[in-house]
Write a protein that holds these residues in place. Sequence first.
Motif, PDB file in Angstrom:
ATOM      1  N   PRO A 272       0.907  -1.163   0.161  1.00 31.46           N
ATOM      2  CA  PRO A 272      -0.113   0.184  -0.103  1.00 31.46           C
ATOM      3  C   PRO A 272       0.863   1.137   0.223  1.00 31.46           C
ATOM      4  CG  PRO A 272      -0.681  -1.521   1.774  1.00 31.46           C
ATOM      5  CD  PRO A 272       0.646  -2.008   1.230  1.00 31.46           C
ATOM      6  N   THR A 273       0.174   2.248  -0.587  1.00 28.93           N
ATOM      7  CA  THR A 273       0.991   3.697  -0.565  1.00 28.93           C
ATOM      8  C   THR A 273       1.198   4.184   0.923  1.00 28.93           C
ATOM      9  OG1 THR A 273      -1.001   4.610  -1.068  1.00 28.93           O
ATOM     10  CG2 THR A 273       0.333   4.048  -2.724  1.00 28.93           C
ATOM     11  N   TRP A 274       0.251   4.007   1.716  1.00 23.05           N
ATOM     12  CA  TRP A 274       0.274   4.391   3.152  1.00 23.05           C
ATOM     13  C   TRP A 274       1.038   3.553   3.923  1.00 23.05           C
ATOM     14  CZ3 TRP A 274      -1.821   0.470   6.007  1.00 23.05           C
ATOM     15  CH2 TRP A 274      -2.733  -0.200   5.193  1.00 23.05           C
ATOM     16  N   ALA A 275       1.784   2.651   3.701  1.00 25.30           N
ATOM     17  CA  ALA A 275       2.475   1.688   4.606  1.00 25.30           C
ATOM     18  C   ALA A 275       3.865   2.307   5.005  1.00 25.30           C
ATOM     19  CB  ALA A 275       3.028   0.480   3.653  1.00 25.30           C
ATOM     20  N   PRO A 276       4.409   2.219   6.294  1.00 27.99           N
ATOM     21  CA  PRO A 276       5.319   2.850   6.947  1.00 27.99           C
ATOM     22  C   PRO A 276       6.639   2.381   6.060  1.00 27.99           C
ATOM     23  CG  PRO A 276       4.576   1.151   8.295  1.00 27.99           C
ATOM     24  CD  PRO A 276       3.542   1.262   7.080  1.00 27.99           C
ATOM     25  N   PRO A 277       7.659   3.384   6.026  1.00 33.01           N
ATOM     26  CA  PRO A 277       8.989   2.863   5.396  1.00 33.01           C
ATOM     27  C   PRO A 277       9.630   1.799   6.220  1.00 33.01           C
ATOM     28  CG  PRO A 277       9.158   5.113   6.773  1.00 33.01           C
ATOM     29  CD  PRO A 277       7.655   4.756   6.722  1.00 33.01           C
ATOM     30  N   LYS A 278      10.285   0.958   5.585  1.00 34.12           N
ATOM     31  CA  LYS A 278      11.240   0.240   5.929  1.00 34.12           C
ATOM     32  C   LYS A 278      12.441   0.462   6.726  1.00 34.12           C
ATOM     33  CE  LYS A 278       9.883  -3.339   2.387  1.00 34.12           C
ATOM     34  NZ  LYS A 278      10.436  -4.376   1.450  1.00 34.12           N
ATOM     35  N   ASP A 279      12.868  -0.243   7.725  1.00 29.46           N
ATOM     36  CA  ASP A 279      14.135  -0.097   8.297  1.00 29.46           C
ATOM     37  C   ASP A 279      15.339   0.025   7.453  1.00 29.46           C
ATOM     38  OD1 ASP A 279      12.445   0.116  10.592  1.00 29.46           O
ATOM     39  OD2 ASP A 279      12.982  -1.958  11.274  1.00 29.46           O
ATOM     40  N   SER A 280      16.118   0.884   7.807  1.00 25.44           N
ATOM     41  CA  SER A 280      17.784   0.926   7.066  1.00 25.44           C
ATOM     42  C   SER A 280      18.336  -0.433   7.244  1.00 25.44           C
ATOM     43  CB  SER A 280      18.247   2.152   7.501  1.00 25.44           C
ATOM     44  OG  SER A 280      18.619   1.886   8.674  1.00 25.44           O
ATOM     45  N   VAL A 281      19.039  -0.863   6.153  1.00 24.35           N
ATOM     46  CA  VAL A 281      19.832  -1.870   6.132  1.00 24.35           C
ATOM     47  C   VAL A 281      21.366  -1.478   6.573  1.00 24.35           C
ATOM     48  CG1 VAL A 281      20.806  -3.711   4.812  1.00 24.35           C
ATOM     49  CG2 VAL A 281      18.525  -2.982   4.496  1.00 24.35           C
ATOM     50  N   THR A 282      22.016  -2.155   7.515  1.00 26.93           N
ATOM     51  CA  THR A 282      23.266  -1.958   7.924  1.00 26.93           C
ATOM     52  C   THR A 282      24.385  -2.796   7.091  1.00 26.93           C
ATOM     53  OG1 THR A 282      22.692  -1.572  10.373  1.00 26.93           O
ATOM     54  CG2 THR A 282      24.826  -1.912   9.864  1.00 26.93           C
ATOM     55  N   LYS A 283      25.040  -1.970   6.335  1.00 24.54           N
ATOM     56  CA  LYS A 283      26.173  -2.663   5.509  1.00 24.54           C
ATOM     57  C   LYS A 283      27.445  -2.709   5.995  1.00 24.54           C
ATOM     58  CE  LYS A 283      23.410  -1.632   1.168  1.00 24.54           C
ATOM     59  NZ  LYS A 283      23.394  -1.138  -0.211  1.00 24.54           N
ATOM     60  N   THR A 284      28.348  -3.571   5.580  1.00 26.11           N
ATOM     61  CA  THR A 284      29.857  -3.550   6.086  1.00 26.11           C
ATOM     62  C   THR A 284      30.651  -3.267   4.612  1.00 26.11           C
ATOM     63  OG1 THR A 284      29.280  -5.375   7.527  1.00 26.11           O
ATOM     64  CG2 THR A 284      31.635  -5.103   6.881  1.00 26.11           C
ATOM     65  N   VAL A 285      31.168  -2.149   4.860  1.00 21.98           N
ATOM     66  CA  VAL A 285      32.086  -1.441   3.667  1.00 21.98           C
ATOM     67  C   VAL A 285      33.505  -1.617   4.008  1.00 21.98           C
ATOM     68  CG1 VAL A 285      32.507   0.620   2.370  1.00 21.98           C
ATOM     69  CG2 VAL A 285      30.260   0.096   3.381  1.00 21.98           C
ATOM     70  N   MET A 286      34.371  -2.136   3.047  1.00 23.82           N
ATOM     71  CA  MET A 286      35.664  -2.399   3.229  1.00 23.82           C
ATOM     72  C   MET A 286      36.431  -0.784   2.797  1.00 23.82           C
ATOM     73  SD  MET A 286      38.525  -4.607   1.156  1.00 23.82           S
ATOM     74  CE  MET A 286      38.247  -3.880  -0.377  1.00 23.82           C
ATOM     75  N   ILE A 287      37.368  -0.517   3.780  1.00 24.75           N
ATOM     76  CA  ILE A 287      38.142   0.735   3.658  1.00 24.75           C
ATOM     77  C   ILE A 287      39.404   0.441   2.987  1.00 24.75           C
ATOM     78  CG2 ILE A 287      39.278   2.637   4.828  1.00 24.75           C
ATOM     79  CD1 ILE A 287      36.986   2.463   7.046  1.00 24.75           C
ATOM     80  N   PRO A 288      39.556   0.901   1.889  1.00 28.04           N
ATOM     81  CA  PRO A 288      40.913   0.521   1.184  1.00 28.04           C
ATOM     82  C   PRO A 288      42.365   1.103   1.841  1.00 28.04           C
ATOM     83  CG  PRO A 288      39.791   2.177   0.017  1.00 28.04           C
ATOM     84  CD  PRO A 288      38.799   1.837   0.917  1.00 28.04           C
ATOM     85  N   GLY A 289      43.031   0.200   2.043  1.00 30.23           N
ATOM     86  CA  GLY A 289      44.381   0.395   2.827  1.00 30.23           C
ATOM     87  C   GLY A 289      45.500   0.883   1.937  1.00 30.23           C
ATOM     88  N   PRO A 290      46.690   1.380   2.467  1.00 25.24           N
ATOM     89  CA  PRO A 290      47.467   1.725   1.761  1.00 25.24           C
ATOM     90  C   PRO A 290      48.131   0.648   0.742  1.00 25.24           C
ATOM     91  CG  PRO A 290      48.439   1.277   3.693  1.00 25.24           C
ATOM     92  CD  PRO A 290      46.957   1.158   3.899  1.00 25.24           C
ATOM     93  N   SER A 291      48.801   0.998  -0.615  1.00 24.65           N
ATOM     94  CA  SER A 291      49.180   0.018  -1.300  1.00 24.65           C
ATOM     95  C   SER A 291      50.730  -0.308  -0.856  1.00 24.65           C
ATOM     96  CB  SER A 291      49.448   0.743  -2.668  1.00 24.65           C
ATOM     97  OG  SER A 291      50.380   1.789  -2.740  1.00 24.65           O
ATOM     98  N   LEU A 292      50.657  -1.658  -0.825  1.00 23.47           N
ATOM     99  CA  LEU A 292      52.263  -2.100  -0.190  1.00 23.47           C
ATOM    100  C   LEU A 292      52.999  -2.783  -1.440  1.00 23.47           C
ATOM    101  CD1 LEU A 292      50.464  -4.255   2.735  1.00 23.47           C
ATOM    102  CD2 LEU A 292      51.542  -1.830   2.445  1.00 23.47           C
ATOM    103  N   ASP A 293      54.362  -2.651  -1.258  1.00 23.11           N
ATOM    104  CA  ASP A 293      55.313  -3.438  -2.031  1.00 23.11           C
ATOM    105  C   ASP A 293      55.556  -4.842  -1.477  1.00 23.11           C
ATOM    106  OD1 ASP A 293      55.473  -1.158  -3.215  1.00 23.11           O
ATOM    107  OD2 ASP A 293      57.291  -0.449  -2.413  1.00 23.11           O
ATOM    108  N   LEU A 294      56.307  -5.605  -2.231  1.00 25.65           N
ATOM    109  CA  LEU A 294      56.341  -6.942  -2.007  1.00 25.65           C
ATOM    110  C   LEU A 294      57.409  -7.106  -0.700  1.00 25.65           C
ATOM    111  CD1 LEU A 294      56.916  -8.690  -5.396  1.00 25.65           C
ATOM    112  CD2 LEU A 294      54.660  -8.549  -4.041  1.00 25.65           C
ATOM    113  N   SER A 295      58.316  -6.100  -0.589  1.00 19.07           N
ATOM    114  CA  SER A 295      58.896  -6.262   0.700  1.00 19.07           C
ATOM    115  C   SER A 295      58.554  -5.634   2.092  1.00 19.07           C
ATOM    116  CB  SER A 295      60.322  -5.685   0.162  1.00 19.07           C
ATOM    117  OG  SER A 295      60.450  -4.369  -0.150  1.00 19.07           O
ATOM    118  N   GLN A 296      57.299  -4.981   1.993  1.00 20.42           N
ATOM    119  CA  GLN A 296      56.746  -4.411   3.241  1.00 20.42           C
ATOM    120  C   GLN A 296      55.687  -4.965   3.505  1.00 20.42           C
ATOM    121  OE1 GLN A 296      55.373  -0.491   1.250  1.00 20.42           O
ATOM    122  NE2 GLN A 296      57.260   0.258   1.718  1.00 20.42           N
TER     123      GLN A 296
END
Length: 348
Positions: A272-296
């Motif tokens: 229905p158009t008068w239905a209450p909105p749904k709850d928000s979805v909690t998402k897991t996001v990956m934060i990109p880290g620094p680029s590493l060399d092979l020796s680091q």
Amino acid sequence: MRFQEEACETERGRGCDARGVECLLNPARLAASSLIIPVRTKKRHFIPPSVNPKYLTPEEHKKRARAAGIVIPHERLVRPINISCTAGIFDPYVPPEGDARISSLSKEGLKQRVEQLKQSAASQLAIRKIKDYIPDFSTKTFAGTAQEIFIEAHNNLTNFDRHKLHALVTERCFPEMVRGNRYKTIRWRFVESLEPPRVVQVRSTDMVSKGNLYGQVTVRMHTRQTLAIYDRFGRLMYGGEETPKDVLEYVVLERHLGNPYGAWRLHGKIVPTWAPPKDSVTKTVMIPGPSLDLSQEYEEVSTPPAMPAQATPPQATPPQATPPQATPAQATPLQATPAQATPVLQSV
């Protein structure tokens, strides 16, 4: 002479018979004739392009073909259709505003009942058409059957048994239920029914031809359910397994009436158009880290190196003159002993 000629002919006949028997007993003759046919057993999934193609683009190929008098037929995009179900919900049911909140004995509740009785005329005509193909169809018993189909379909969705799910939902409803569920864990449970399910609308229509009929039944369900969705890391995204919620749903079931082996299956839901909105979805996001060399290592990059402590040279502070004081009894705040008095006090 005559006897000699007959003896010679007899010997020749025996020799021909012996040769014929030898030919038949030859192992080369007894073996089946073999025919070698080259067969391609491995299919090439990738055909490398030519080094120097004659025509670089499809447009150039068409121009060359037109110049040579070759007509390339136009490719028509023909979309396949599935006649086991319809493409949507025809004449969707409009739920009254405030359903399951307004009492049927109130003024607003009585108005809703009157509107439902007015709209039931079209449903009665559709019920007659459905009974021509299904004689034992009844709206009183169908509501309970629809709820059983609803519960079994959602249980198979949590287990993702797609073979049983295809038998319980239509080809239009299946992608809507499965979309976005990859790498997720769903926990759904039916707790109880707050109100008995009831049929609120019945419709029937034909497609392609007049004899190809489809029936759609809208069932109102007011139930209590639990739903919990976990992501691929096991974190809770939506809902909870221990928090039941009251859910009001309008479920549409469809059946191909022209198919004698057809069955009622879930086709969709009406929100229905008068239905209450749904709850928000909690998402897991990956934060990109620094680029590493092979020796680091990650710890070397993420943790900044400690800086050595540098000694600061002492700074000479200029002497500050104190303002003249009215009485000798008022000493400066920096005065520790009577001997360390200001020059003004010493002059006094």
